[in-house]
Structures are given as C-alpha cells and as structure tokens.
Design a protein around this motif. Structure first.
Motif, PDB file in Angstrom:
ATOM      1  N   LYS A  53       0.833  -1.211   0.000  1.00 24.72           N
ATOM      2  CA  LYS A  53       0.000   0.000   0.000  1.00 24.72           C
ATOM      3  C   LYS A  53       0.866   1.260   0.000  1.00 24.72           C
ATOM      4  CE  LYS A  53      -3.486   2.453   2.741  1.00 24.72           C
ATOM      5  NZ  LYS A  53      -4.274   2.460   4.004  1.00 24.72           N
ATOM      6  N   ARG A  54       1.926   1.285   0.796  1.00 21.91           N
ATOM      7  CA  ARG A  54       2.791   2.468   0.842  1.00 21.91           C
ATOM      8  C   ARG A  54       3.423   2.743  -0.522  1.00 21.91           C
ATOM      9  NH1 ARG A  54       6.962   2.548   5.658  1.00 21.91           N
ATOM     10  NH2 ARG A  54       7.340   4.593   4.653  1.00 21.91           N
ATOM     11  N   ILE A  55       3.820   1.671  -1.201  1.00 19.54           N
ATOM     12  CA  ILE A  55       4.426   1.849  -2.526  1.00 19.54           C
ATOM     13  C   ILE A  55       3.396   2.390  -3.512  1.00 19.54           C
ATOM     14  CG2 ILE A  55       5.374   0.600  -4.508  1.00 19.54           C
ATOM     15  CD1 ILE A  55       6.750  -1.269  -2.496  1.00 19.54           C
ATOM     16  N   PHE A  56       2.204   1.759  -3.548  1.00 18.41           N
ATOM     17  CA  PHE A  56       1.196   2.174  -4.533  1.00 18.41           C
ATOM     18  C   PHE A  56       0.709   3.603  -4.263  1.00 18.41           C
ATOM     19  CE2 PHE A  56       0.191  -2.580  -4.854  1.00 18.41           C
ATOM     20  CZ  PHE A  56       1.052  -2.742  -5.936  1.00 18.41           C
ATOM     21  N   GLU A  57       0.615   3.980  -2.994  1.00 20.35           N
ATOM     22  CA  GLU A  57       0.217   5.366  -2.681  1.00 20.35           C
ATOM     23  C   GLU A  57       1.278   6.353  -3.168  1.00 20.35           C
ATOM     24  OE1 GLU A  57      -2.604   4.893   1.290  1.00 20.35           O
ATOM     25  OE2 GLU A  57      -0.420   5.084   1.536  1.00 20.35           O
ATOM     26  N   LYS A  58       2.552   6.016  -2.953  1.00 17.39           N
ATOM     27  CA  LYS A  58       3.649   6.883  -3.421  1.00 17.39           C
ATOM     28  C   LYS A  58       3.612   7.016  -4.942  1.00 17.39           C
ATOM     29  CE  LYS A  58       8.716   6.870  -3.777  1.00 17.39           C
ATOM     30  NZ  LYS A  58       9.036   8.243  -3.408  1.00 17.39           N
ATOM     31  N   LEU A  59       3.408   5.878  -5.635  1.00 12.80           N
ATOM     32  CA  LEU A  59       3.384   5.907  -7.085  1.00 12.80           C
ATOM     33  C   LEU A  59       2.173   6.664  -7.613  1.00 12.80           C
ATOM     34  CD1 LEU A  59       4.520   2.246  -7.880  1.00 12.80           C
ATOM     35  CD2 LEU A  59       5.878   4.350  -8.099  1.00 12.80           C
ATOM     36  N   LEU A  60       1.018   6.537  -6.926  1.00 16.22           N
ATOM     37  CA  LEU A  60      -0.185   7.220  -7.388  1.00 16.22           C
ATOM     38  C   LEU A  60      -0.039   8.740  -7.273  1.00 16.22           C
ATOM     39  CD1 LEU A  60      -3.046   6.854  -8.519  1.00 16.22           C
ATOM     40  CD2 LEU A  60      -3.878   6.764  -6.159  1.00 16.22           C
ATOM     41  N   ARG A  61       0.655   9.183  -6.239  1.00 18.73           N
ATOM     42  CA  ARG A  61       0.887  10.629  -6.120  1.00 18.73           C
ATOM     43  C   ARG A  61       1.740  11.139  -7.284  1.00 18.73           C
ATOM     44  NH1 ARG A  61       1.268   9.211  -0.573  1.00 18.73           N
ATOM     45  NH2 ARG A  61       3.554   9.036  -0.698  1.00 18.73           N
ATOM     46  N   ALA A  62       2.664  10.285  -7.723  1.00 17.63           N
ATOM     47  CA  ALA A  62       3.532  10.685  -8.830  1.00 17.63           C
ATOM     48  C   ALA A  62       2.880  10.479 -10.189  1.00 17.63           C
ATOM     49  CB  ALA A  62       4.850   9.909  -8.760  1.00 17.63           C
ATOM     50  N   HIS A  63       1.944   9.535 -10.242  1.00 16.93           N
ATOM     51  CA  HIS A  63       1.315   9.193 -11.530  1.00 16.93           C
ATOM     52  C   HIS A  63      -0.208   9.085 -11.335  1.00 16.93           C
ATOM     53  CE1 HIS A  63       5.353   8.168 -13.018  1.00 16.93           C
ATOM     54  NE2 HIS A  63       5.530   7.535 -11.862  1.00 16.93           N
ATOM     55  N   PRO A  64      -0.875  10.200 -11.165  1.00 16.78           N
ATOM     56  CA  PRO A  64      -2.309  10.173 -10.809  1.00 16.78           C
ATOM     57  C   PRO A  64      -3.213   9.587 -11.887  1.00 16.78           C
ATOM     58  CG  PRO A  64      -1.572  12.410 -11.287  1.00 16.78           C
ATOM     59  CD  PRO A  64      -0.333  11.574 -11.227  1.00 16.78           C
ATOM     60  N   THR A  65      -2.721   9.403 -13.098  1.00 15.96           N
ATOM     61  CA  THR A  65      -3.576   8.814 -14.146  1.00 15.96           C
ATOM     62  C   THR A  65      -3.405   7.303 -14.254  1.00 15.96           C
ATOM     63  OG1 THR A  65      -1.882   9.177 -15.857  1.00 15.96           O
ATOM     64  CG2 THR A  65      -3.484  10.945 -15.484  1.00 15.96           C
ATOM     65  N   GLU A  66      -2.526   6.721 -13.456  1.00 17.57           N
ATOM     66  CA  GLU A  66      -2.301   5.265 -13.511  1.00 17.57           C
ATOM     67  C   GLU A  66      -3.359   4.561 -12.657  1.00 17.57           C
ATOM     68  OE1 GLU A  66      -0.284   3.496 -15.332  1.00 17.57           O
ATOM     69  OE2 GLU A  66       0.576   5.263 -16.301  1.00 17.57           O
ATOM     70  N   ASP A  67      -4.491   4.257 -13.284  1.00 17.05           N
ATOM     71  CA  ASP A  67      -5.639   3.715 -12.531  1.00 17.05           C
ATOM     72  C   ASP A  67      -5.422   2.290 -12.034  1.00 17.05           C
ATOM     73  OD1 ASP A  67      -7.277   5.996 -12.662  1.00 17.05           O
ATOM     74  OD2 ASP A  67      -7.852   5.517 -14.725  1.00 17.05           O
ATOM     75  N   GLU A  68      -4.473   1.567 -12.618  1.00 14.24           N
ATOM     76  CA  GLU A  68      -4.201   0.222 -12.107  1.00 14.24           C
ATOM     77  C   GLU A  68      -3.768   0.280 -10.646  1.00 14.24           C
ATOM     78  OE1 GLU A  68      -1.709  -3.808 -13.331  1.00 14.24           O
ATOM     79  OE2 GLU A  68      -1.066  -1.850 -14.104  1.00 14.24           O
ATOM     80  N   LEU A  69      -3.071   1.355 -10.288  1.00 16.31           N
ATOM     81  CA  LEU A  69      -2.672   1.533  -8.888  1.00 16.31           C
ATOM     82  C   LEU A  69      -3.894   1.645  -7.991  1.00 16.31           C
ATOM     83  CD1 LEU A  69       0.181   4.136  -9.531  1.00 16.31           C
ATOM     84  CD2 LEU A  69       0.480   1.709  -8.923  1.00 16.31           C
ATOM     85  N   ARG A  70      -4.928   2.315  -8.512  1.00 20.90           N
ATOM     86  CA  ARG A  70      -6.164   2.451  -7.723  1.00 20.90           C
ATOM     87  C   ARG A  70      -6.829   1.086  -7.502  1.00 20.90           C
ATOM     88  NH1 ARG A  70      -6.119   7.375 -10.675  1.00 20.90           N
ATOM     89  NH2 ARG A  70      -6.285   9.166  -9.242  1.00 20.90           N
ATOM     90  N   THR A  71      -6.797   0.217  -8.500  1.00 23.39           N
ATOM     91  CA  THR A  71      -7.417  -1.107  -8.309  1.00 23.39           C
ATOM     92  C   THR A  71      -6.647  -1.909  -7.266  1.00 23.39           C
ATOM     93  OG1 THR A  71      -6.182  -2.141 -10.130  1.00 23.39           O
ATOM     94  CG2 THR A  71      -8.285  -1.109 -10.673  1.00 23.39           C
TER      95      THR A  71
END
Length: 422
Positions: A53-71
């Motif tokens: 979760k910590r990794i995906f949250e960090k990546l989502l902040r950097a790449h807000p259009t990467e919806d796979e991270l949201r799933t």
C-alpha cells in the motif's frame, strides 16, 4: 542490485525481516518508479499489504492517471475491511481509462462483500457492455448468479467462458461449476453428464459427493453406491456422504450395509437427525428392534421435540405391545405440542389393551375426524365399540366402515343383526 531486489532476497531467501524492513525504507527513497512498482506487486502477491500500500500510494501521487494503482489500493482496502476507501479509489477511475473494466469488477466484489448484490450485478453488466468478449467478465457474472442461486442466469455465462477456451478460472474448474449449476436447475441427468466428462484430477471430494448425490436423486443406486463408497475410502471424514450412501444401499435392499453405514456416519456426525431416522427405519425393517430403540432414544435425547421420531417410536411400541411406554411417550409429547392424529390412534389402542376404556374412547374420538376414511382405523373403532357394548356408536362406526369395505360380509352381518335388535 536495487534495494527492492535486496529486500526481496532478505524476505524470501533469508527470512530476515528486520533487514528487509530497512531495505524497504531505502527502496522507497532511492529506487526508480518501475522498480518500486515491481516490488509493490510482488509484496501484494506475498500478502505484505501494508508495505504494498505504501508503494502504490507513493506511485499514485507521482502518476495520478495510472488507474491500475487504484485497483490495487482498492483490493488492499477491501482486505483491510475498509470498503468506503476501496470505493473511493474505484469511483475515481473514469470510463475512458484502460482500467475502467477492472475497476468495475473490483467494485462489484466490494458491493457483493457489503451484501448489496444488486449493485454488484449493475457493475458487472456495465463491464460486460464495455468488454463483451472478455471471459473474466462472463466468469464474474456467472459466479455472482451462482452465489445467489440464480442458476438459469449463471449457466450461459459459464458456457461463454468454456466456449472461449477457458477450462479453469481463479482455481475454479468451469466443468464443475456447469455441473453444479445444472443440478441447481434440477437438470440432474445433464449435470451427471457434465461431471462424467471431468478429468480425474478435477474430481475432488466435493465434486465426487455431488455426483453421488445426483445418482441417488436419479435412482441410479448402484452408481451412487460405487461413487460414494470410493469417496468414503479416500475421505472417510466427509460426513455428508453417509446419509446418501445409506439411502442408496437401502434402495438396493442392502439393509445390513445401510445400517452399518448409518452407524459409521454417526461416528463422524453424531448430531445428524437424518441418520437417526434412517437407522431407525433400517433397523425396524431388519426386525432389529434393539437397535431401532437405540436410534430413537438417542435422537430424542438430542431433540425431545422431534415429532417424526416420537411417532415412529410410538408405532414400534404399539407393534410390540409396549403400552405403558407408548402412553408415557405420547403423554409427554402432548404437554409440549399438538399431537399428530396417528398418536391419538396409537394411544387409544394402548389404553384399550390396558382396559382403560374411558381414555381409549376419548382418544379414538379425537382420531376419528382424521381417519374416518381409513378402513383399518374404522375396523379398530368397530371392535372397540363392540367391546364396550356402545350400541349407538357401534352402529355409526359399522355404517361408516361398510361404506369403505362393502364386501366385508361378517361386518355386514353384525350391522344387520344390530339393526334388527329392538
């Protein structure tokens, strides 16, 4: 070697969690995003959800259009029991996104877990519209309908999955599901055919049991015995097989085997009411009244209000002339429940044999409205009224009996003689 790779080595090979934690912190600070993404997915697969979760949250902040991270984050939130957070992640995925269908399917899982299957169905139907040829969507719809017992709706989706060449999805064998779906629809022969097509490795204990039950339901008793006996030999703890195996054996007139199966089954499931009733039935048919009494007494010790067993035991007491035991049994039952009409007849016969004629008469009359069209009962009633010389009641009983058995010459003669009396 990246910090992520070093962390996985410490985690998986060395099982050194303190060192792995330190390397994880270094990976978060220094590894590139692609390397972190790979680490996140591997940690997710290994069940280290907080770290993933910590990794995906960090990546989502950097790449807000990467919806796979949201799933991924939604799945992790569901695992943590935070359905609201999961839905917030998924609601942010827009229809134009490549991950929109995946988001819909994850949303469907969340709503089903929340006990709102109608919304889950809506999400999956939308996914089907977006990806009409995607087998995983068909599978998800089939599983939803199967879980809800809507087998007619589930079947075509399972068939779509198989038609797409998928024999197994998410460790679910599609042939097994089609067989179970057909069985749920009452299409037993078609279900059997599906199960018979399965490879040997797909015939696990549950599937073998289901096939055995279907053989019983379709009265293919020898096949049922063969199938359920094989299951018993491979998995004797599978308690559900014993009632059906015993039923199939009894249907083949293998009553001694059926009785033995019941006794073995009770060793694994001592609270199975069906087994006690079956055991009583088979023991009675074998004239093994000692065992029949044991089954009845054990069943009633567990459930004193088991009206079916009370009646069965009463019938046995009447047959054996155990009149006081029968009277005690039915009198106790009457304190808690309205009696089955047969019990009035039974206790009346026991009172009569004890010369308690007033009690016998009361119970015969209670039984009469229910059995006035029963020739055996009316015969007993005629003999009872003869024994107490109740002329008026005897005439009425004879008249009713002769409507049912008009060719009983002895009773006709008794009726004529009674009419001729002044």
């Amino acid at each position: 070697m990246s910090y992520s790779e070093q962390m996985l080595t410490k985690l998986q090979e060395d099982h050194d969690w303190p060192s792995a934690k330190k390397l994880f912190a270094l990976a978060l600070r220094h590894d590139d995003d692609d390397t972190l993404y790979d680490l996140g997915t591997q940690l997710y697969q290994l069940g280290f959800n907080p770290q993933a979760k910590r990794i995906f949250e960090k990546l989502l902040r950097a790449h807000p259009t990467e919806d796979e991270l949201r799933t991924y984050l939604a799945d992790i939130a569901v695992s943590a029991g935070d359905n609201d957070a999961a839905l917030n992640y998924l609601d942010a995925i827009q229809p134009a996104s490549d991950d929109y269908v995946a988001g819909l399917m994850t949303s469907a899982d969340v709503y089903q877990a929340m006990g709102i299957p109608e919304v889950s169905e809506q999400k999956l139907k939308e996914a089907k519209r977006q990806a009409p040829d995607e087998p995983i969507v068909d599978f998800a719809l089939a599983e939803l309908y199967f879980s809800l017992g809507r087998f007619q709706e589930a079947l075509p989706y399972y068939q779509n999955v198989r038609a797409a060449g998928e024999e197994e999805v998410a460790k679910v064998v599609i042939g097994q599901r089609i067989g179970a779906t057909l069985a749920g629809m009452g299409e037993y022969e078609e279900a059997i055919s599906e199960y018979q097509k399965l490879p040997r490795e797909a015939m696990d204990a549950d599937t073998t049991y289901q096939l055995g039950v279907l053989y019983v339901e379709t009265k293919q008793y020898q096949q049922a015995v063969d199938t359920l006996t094989a299951l018993q030999q491979s998995d004797p703890d599978y308690a559900g097989l014993y009632p059906y195996l015993a039923k199939a054996q009894a249907a083949l007139n293998q009553l001694a085997d059926a009785l033995s199966t019941v006794q073995i089954g009770l060793g694994f499931d001592e609270f199975n009411t069906n087994l006690y009733h079956q055991g009583f039935d088979y023991a009675t048919r074998l004239d093994d009244e000692d065992h029949a009494l044991e089954f009845a007494q054990e069943a009633l010790a567990q459930d004193p209000d088991d009206q079916d067993m009370i009646l069965s035991l009463s019938n046995l007491y009447v047959k054996n002339g155990d009149d006081q035991a029968n009277i005690d049994l039915i009198t106790t039952a009457a304190q808690n429940h309205e009696l089955d009409p047969q019990m009035y007849w039974n206790i009346a016969r026991s009172y009569e044999r004890q010369d308690r004629m007033t009690d016998a008469r009361e119970n015969f009359l209670l039984a009469y409205p229910h059995f006035r069209e029963n020739a055996d009962f009316m015969h007993d009633l005629v003999l009872f009224f003869q024994s107490i010389a109740a002329r008026k009641e005897l005439l009425a009983a004879l008249k009713q009996y002769l409507k049912l058995v008009p060719d009983d010459m002895a009773m006709q003669a008794a009726y004529d003689e009674l009419l001729a009396e002044p």
